[in-house]
Write a protein that holds these residues in place. Structure first.
Motif, short mmCIF file in Angstrom:
data_model
loop_
_atom_site.label_atom_id
_atom_site.label_comp_id
_atom_site.label_asym_id
_atom_site.label_seq_id
_atom_site.Cartn_x
_atom_site.Cartn_y
_atom_site.Cartn_z
N ALA A 177 0.84 -1.21 0.00
CA ALA A 177 0.00 0.00 0.00
C ALA A 177 0.87 1.26 0.00
O ALA A 177 0.60 2.21 -0.73
N ARG A 178 1.93 1.25 0.81
CA ARG A 178 2.86 2.39 0.83
C ARG A 178 3.48 2.61 -0.54
O ARG A 178 3.60 3.75 -1.01
N LEU A 179 3.89 1.52 -1.16
CA LEU A 179 4.55 1.63 -2.46
C LEU A 179 3.56 2.07 -3.53
O LEU A 179 3.91 2.86 -4.42
N ARG A 180 2.33 1.61 -3.44
CA ARG A 180 1.29 2.07 -4.40
C ARG A 180 1.09 3.57 -4.27
O ARG A 180 0.96 4.27 -5.27
N GLU A 181 1.01 4.05 -3.03
CA GLU A 181 0.83 5.49 -2.80
C GLU A 181 1.98 6.30 -3.39
O GLU A 181 1.79 7.44 -3.81
N ALA A 182 3.17 5.73 -3.41
CA ALA A 182 4.34 6.41 -3.96
C ALA A 182 4.48 6.14 -5.46
O ALA A 182 5.50 6.50 -6.05
#
Length: 186
Positions: A129-134
């Motif tokens: 999820a963190r990587l998707r947001e970035a």
């Protein structure tokens, strides 16, 4: 003091599941490792785990516990891509014996397979999820896909091959599809 006796035995059940992954018991049937490690008879074990599926799920939970603790360390990694790489590579960080047992337990039944899938997803989804947001994770990759990739890596037969598979998969997952070569361009 029957209650104290039961409480003492109940406290050994988690150790029973851990015993299977420490190589102290041969995997002969579902309940063997847990009974040997916890020093429990089958009837005592099945009072706590009425269905074999319950025991299998508890053993899967125990096997993934260290992986989950490793994944929690990624919260301290600022860079989303590095946090993802850390979790993905450490989520596949079980010993070869643990990997084999995890796969064997996951294959016990369709319910055990779904439970194993949920466990893996619970480990990788926060950093995904963190990587998707970035905008660092391919948009077409789901959490189910990530769990499948983790399980694919688990079957590599040597640590060197597992490391190579991890590197290739993580690189592919964190590269935008437009940056990858298309089959038509050779």
């Amino acid at each position: 003091m029957p209650g104290a006796y039961r409480a003492g035995r109940r406290g050994r059940l988690p150790g029973g599941t851990a015993g299977c992954r420490e190589g102290r018991a041969q995997f002969v049937g579902v309940d063997g490792p847990a009974r040997v490690r916890a020093d429990l008879g089958a009837s005592t074990l099945y009072r706590h785990f009425p269905r074999k599926e319950d025991l299998v799920e508890a053993m899967l939970d125990e096997l993934i516990a260290d992986v989950r603790r490793n994944a929690e360390r990624a919260d301290r990694i600022e860079d989303a891509r590095e946090a993802f790489r850390y979790v993905f590579t450490h989520s596949c960080g079980m010993t070869p014996q643990e990997i084999a047992l995890f796969a064997q337990l996951a294959a016990f039944s369709p319910g055990a397979g779904r439970h194993a899938q949920r466990l893996i997803i619970s480990v990788v989804s926060p950093v995904a999820a963190r990587l998707r947001e970035a905008d660092g994770l391919r948009p077409d990759i789901t959490d189910d896909d990530l769990a499948m990739f983790v399980r694919m890596v688990e079957v590599a037969d040597t640590p060197d091959r597992r490391e190579k598979a991890l590197d290739v998969i993580v690189t592919a997952l964190t590269t935008a599809p437009s940056a990858q070569r298309s089959p038509s361009t050779g």
